[in-house]
Write a protein that holds these residues in place. Structure first.
Motif, PDB file in Angstrom:
ATOM      1  N   GLN A  31     -18.249  14.700  13.480  1.00  0.00           N
ATOM      2  CA  GLN A  31     -17.140  15.342  13.867  1.00  0.00           C
ATOM      3  C   GLN A  31     -15.936  15.703  12.730  1.00  0.00           C
ATOM      4  O   GLN A  31     -15.243  16.516  12.528  1.00  0.00           O
ATOM      5  CB  GLN A  31     -16.156  14.892  15.002  1.00  0.00           C
ATOM      6  N   GLY A  32     -15.933  14.660  11.867  1.00  0.00           N
ATOM      7  CA  GLY A  32     -14.961  14.788  10.752  1.00  0.00           C
ATOM      8  C   GLY A  32     -14.343  13.610   9.959  1.00  0.00           C
ATOM      9  O   GLY A  32     -15.132  12.381  10.058  1.00  0.00           O
ATOM     10  N   LEU A  33     -13.151  13.512   9.663  1.00  0.00           N
ATOM     11  CA  LEU A  33     -12.426  12.210   9.180  1.00  0.00           C
ATOM     12  C   LEU A  33     -12.440  11.046   9.986  1.00  0.00           C
ATOM     13  O   LEU A  33     -11.977  11.299  11.230  1.00  0.00           O
ATOM     14  CB  LEU A  33     -11.264  12.529   8.329  1.00  0.00           C
ATOM     15  N   ARG A  34     -12.881  10.069   9.608  1.00  0.00           N
ATOM     16  CA  ARG A  34     -12.705   8.823  10.485  1.00  0.00           C
ATOM     17  C   ARG A  34     -11.569   7.685   9.824  1.00  0.00           C
ATOM     18  O   ARG A  34     -10.809   7.250  10.333  1.00  0.00           O
ATOM     19  CB  ARG A  34     -14.001   8.190  10.913  1.00  0.00           C
ATOM     20  N   ALA A  35     -11.534   7.788   8.450  1.00  0.00           N
ATOM     21  CA  ALA A  35     -10.766   6.646   7.624  1.00  0.00           C
ATOM     22  C   ALA A  35     -10.651   7.225   6.239  1.00  0.00           C
ATOM     23  O   ALA A  35     -11.616   7.605   5.567  1.00  0.00           O
ATOM     24  CB  ALA A  35     -11.247   5.324   8.076  1.00  0.00           C
ATOM     25  N   VAL A  36      -9.559   6.962   5.719  1.00  0.00           N
ATOM     26  CA  VAL A  36      -9.122   6.715   4.201  1.00  0.00           C
ATOM     27  C   VAL A  36      -9.362   5.200   3.828  1.00  0.00           C
ATOM     28  O   VAL A  36      -8.438   4.469   4.453  1.00  0.00           O
ATOM     29  CB  VAL A  36      -7.928   7.416   3.949  1.00  0.00           C
ATOM     30  N   ILE A  37     -10.309   5.168   2.986  1.00  0.00           N
ATOM     31  CA  ILE A  37     -10.339   3.553   2.495  1.00  0.00           C
ATOM     32  C   ILE A  37     -10.056   3.400   1.095  1.00  0.00           C
ATOM     33  O   ILE A  37      -9.895   4.176   0.422  1.00  0.00           O
ATOM     34  CB  ILE A  37     -11.871   2.925   3.015  1.00  0.00           C
ATOM     35  N   ASP A  38     -10.178   2.217   0.682  1.00  0.00           N
ATOM     36  CA  ASP A  38     -10.019   1.594  -0.900  1.00  0.00           C
ATOM     37  C   ASP A  38      -8.866   2.119  -1.325  1.00  0.00           C
ATOM     38  O   ASP A  38      -8.693   3.132  -2.076  1.00  0.00           O
ATOM     39  CB  ASP A  38     -11.079   2.159  -1.616  1.00  0.00           C
ATOM     40  N   TRP A  39      -7.770   1.225  -1.110  1.00  0.00           N
ATOM     41  CA  TRP A  39      -6.293   1.442  -1.370  1.00  0.00           C
ATOM     42  C   TRP A  39      -5.838   0.815  -2.751  1.00  0.00           C
ATOM     43  O   TRP A  39      -4.642   0.824  -2.975  1.00  0.00           O
ATOM     44  CB  TRP A  39      -5.265   1.342  -0.322  1.00  0.00           C
ATOM     45  N   GLU A  40      -6.809   0.256  -3.374  1.00  0.00           N
ATOM     46  CA  GLU A  40      -6.480  -0.510  -4.452  1.00  0.00           C
ATOM     47  C   GLU A  40      -5.569   0.152  -5.860  1.00  0.00           C
ATOM     48  O   GLU A  40      -4.817  -0.408  -6.446  1.00  0.00           O
ATOM     49  CB  GLU A  40      -7.832  -0.912  -5.288  1.00  0.00           C
ATOM     50  N   LEU A  41      -5.797   1.470  -5.786  1.00  0.00           N
ATOM     51  CA  LEU A  41      -4.985   2.192  -6.842  1.00  0.00           C
ATOM     52  C   LEU A  41      -3.889   2.977  -6.377  1.00  0.00           C
ATOM     53  O   LEU A  41      -3.243   3.908  -6.954  1.00  0.00           O
ATOM     54  CB  LEU A  41      -5.764   3.415  -7.477  1.00  0.00           C
ATOM     55  N   ALA A  42      -3.307   2.762  -5.080  1.00  0.00           N
ATOM     56  CA  ALA A  42      -1.999   3.359  -4.669  1.00  0.00           C
ATOM     57  C   ALA A  42      -0.969   2.935  -5.515  1.00  0.00           C
ATOM     58  O   ALA A  42      -0.851   2.044  -6.250  1.00  0.00           O
ATOM     59  CB  ALA A  42      -1.656   2.760  -3.344  1.00  0.00           C
ATOM     60  N   HIS A  43      -0.047   4.113  -5.678  1.00  0.00           N
ATOM     61  CA  HIS A  43       1.148   3.769  -6.439  1.00  0.00           C
ATOM     62  C   HIS A  43       2.287   4.986  -5.967  1.00  0.00           C
ATOM     63  O   HIS A  43       1.742   5.708  -5.334  1.00  0.00           O
ATOM     64  CB  HIS A  43       0.813   3.903  -7.917  1.00  0.00           C
ATOM     65  N   PHE A  44       3.285   5.097  -6.598  1.00  0.00           N
ATOM     66  CA  PHE A  44       4.060   6.406  -6.496  1.00  0.00           C
ATOM     67  C   PHE A  44       3.673   7.267  -7.516  1.00  0.00           C
ATOM     68  O   PHE A  44       4.029   6.897  -8.621  1.00  0.00           O
ATOM     69  CB  PHE A  44       5.561   5.693  -6.411  1.00  0.00           C
ATOM     70  N   GLY A  45       3.933   8.498  -7.088  1.00  0.00           N
ATOM     71  CA  GLY A  45       3.478   9.441  -8.131  1.00  0.00           C
ATOM     72  C   GLY A  45       3.533  10.951  -7.468  1.00  0.00           C
ATOM     73  O   GLY A  45       4.278  11.173  -6.476  1.00  0.00           O
ATOM     74  N   ASP A  46       2.997  11.789  -8.063  1.00  0.00           N
ATOM     75  CA  ASP A  46       2.955  13.046  -7.640  1.00  0.00           C
ATOM     76  C   ASP A  46       1.650  13.564  -6.535  1.00  0.00           C
ATOM     77  O   ASP A  46       0.660  13.178  -6.533  1.00  0.00           O
ATOM     78  CB  ASP A  46       2.618  14.065  -8.766  1.00  0.00           C
ATOM     79  N   PRO A  47       2.205  13.876  -5.430  1.00  0.00           N
ATOM     80  CA  PRO A  47       1.008  14.069  -4.532  1.00  0.00           C
ATOM     81  C   PRO A  47       0.074  15.054  -4.640  1.00  0.00           C
ATOM     82  O   PRO A  47      -1.143  15.096  -4.234  1.00  0.00           O
ATOM     83  CB  PRO A  47       1.868  14.603  -3.227  1.00  0.00           C
ATOM     84  N   MET A  48       0.272  15.913  -5.689  1.00  0.00           N
ATOM     85  CA  MET A  48      -0.909  16.839  -6.195  1.00  0.00           C
ATOM     86  C   MET A  48      -1.820  15.723  -6.889  1.00  0.00           C
ATOM     87  O   MET A  48      -3.117  16.340  -7.023  1.00  0.00           O
ATOM     88  CB  MET A  48      -0.308  17.717  -7.274  1.00  0.00           C
ATOM     89  N   GLU A  49      -1.588  14.677  -7.363  1.00  0.00           N
ATOM     90  CA  GLU A  49      -2.764  13.612  -7.741  1.00  0.00           C
ATOM     91  C   GLU A  49      -3.631  13.419  -6.660  1.00  0.00           C
ATOM     92  O   GLU A  49      -4.906  13.461  -7.094  1.00  0.00           O
ATOM     93  CB  GLU A  49      -1.980  12.478  -8.185  1.00  0.00           C
ATOM     94  N   ASP A  50      -3.444  13.316  -5.547  1.00  0.00           N
ATOM     95  CA  ASP A  50      -4.415  12.964  -4.425  1.00  0.00           C
ATOM     96  C   ASP A  50      -5.297  14.194  -4.080  1.00  0.00           C
ATOM     97  O   ASP A  50      -6.373  14.284  -3.964  1.00  0.00           O
ATOM     98  CB  ASP A  50      -3.765  12.646  -3.093  1.00  0.00           C
ATOM     99  N   ILE A  51      -4.572  15.235  -4.234  1.00  0.00           N
ATOM    100  CA  ILE A  51      -5.369  16.860  -4.042  1.00  0.00           C
ATOM    101  C   ILE A  51      -6.129  16.883  -5.361  1.00  0.00           C
ATOM    102  O   ILE A  51      -7.501  17.373  -5.120  1.00  0.00           O
ATOM    103  CB  ILE A  51      -4.391  17.977  -4.226  1.00  0.00           C
ATOM    104  N   GLY A  52      -5.761  16.380  -6.643  1.00  0.00           N
ATOM    105  CA  GLY A  52      -6.772  16.487  -7.470  1.00  0.00           C
ATOM    106  C   GLY A  52      -7.924  15.631  -7.303  1.00  0.00           C
ATOM    107  O   GLY A  52      -8.985  16.143  -8.012  1.00  0.00           O
ATOM    108  N   TRP A  53      -7.909  14.556  -6.965  1.00  0.00           N
ATOM    109  CA  TRP A  53      -8.961  13.460  -6.871  1.00  0.00           C
ATOM    110  C   TRP A  53      -9.901  14.365  -6.013  1.00  0.00           C
ATOM    111  O   TRP A  53     -11.129  13.977  -6.374  1.00  0.00           O
ATOM    112  CB  TRP A  53      -8.526  12.245  -6.396  1.00  0.00           C
TER     113      TRP A  53
END
Length: 188
Positions: free
Chosen positions: A162-184
């Motif tokens: 059906q779709g997204l169940r979970a976002v996992i693996d948060w080891e590289l979380a930091h404060f930055g530009d939200p476009m970074e997540d879109i780029g990944w």
């Protein structure tokens, strides 16, 4: 903690990242217990999330047709919620890496990758040298950094038919530009 390395206190901070995301209604595994170190190691316990993480199966599997339709909007919603988390409500998150005051989050990330490149490249590679020059010449306008996942790609998502169940693996979380997540998301 430096970007590109696990968070100091790893599981402890990851627990608070998951807790903050869970409370912001991000699709993440429910964090159940921040281990107390009584077993000699840091750990956390989270609720199991059934699903798949192999992007190739999502792209090719006929059983994931509905997921392919639903995932973009669901992921956009989760990312918007991540980027809206008020880290001041979770003091351990305030220790996450962040750009220097007044520094562009994009510039901080470019400098991070330049440092990693310089440490790993034995010889200069013209294509990377030119890419870094281009990035410096085309920086976006600076803005206030927000919490970012830092590695948001298909391999770090759990999905089902059906779709997204979970976002996992948060080891590289930091404060930055939200476009970074879109780029990944666009990285192969």
């Amino acid at each position: 903690a430096e970007r590109g390395t696990p968070l100091t206190g790893g599981c402890g901070r990851e627990y608070f990242l998951l807790r903050a995301a869970w409370e912001a209604r991000v699709a993440v595994p429910e964090p159940l217990w921040n281990g107390d170190g009584s077993f000699g190691v840091n750990f956390l316990i989270m609720r199991r999330v059934a699903g798949e993480t192999l992007g190739g199966r999502l792209v090719r599997g006929p059983q994931y047709a509905a997921a392919r339709e639903n995932l973009p909007a669901e992921l956009a919603t989760s990312l918007a919620r991540i980027h809206g988390i008020d880290a001041s409500r979770y003091p351990p998150l305030l220790e996450l890496p962040r750009p220097a005051p007044g520094e562009s989050p994009a510039l901080a990330e470019i400098r991070n990758y330049e440092k990693r490149y310089a440490e790993s490249a034995l010889d200069p590679h013209p294509v990377f040298e030119l890419a870094f020059r281009w990035l410096h010449a085309h920086l976006p306008a600076p803005h206030e950094p927000v919490l970012v996942h830092g590695d948001c790609r298909l391999g770090n998502l759990i999905f089902d038919e059906q779709g997204l169940r979970a976002v996992i693996d948060w080891e590289l979380a930091h404060f930055g530009d939200p476009m970074e997540d879109i780029g990944w998301i666009a990285v192969r």
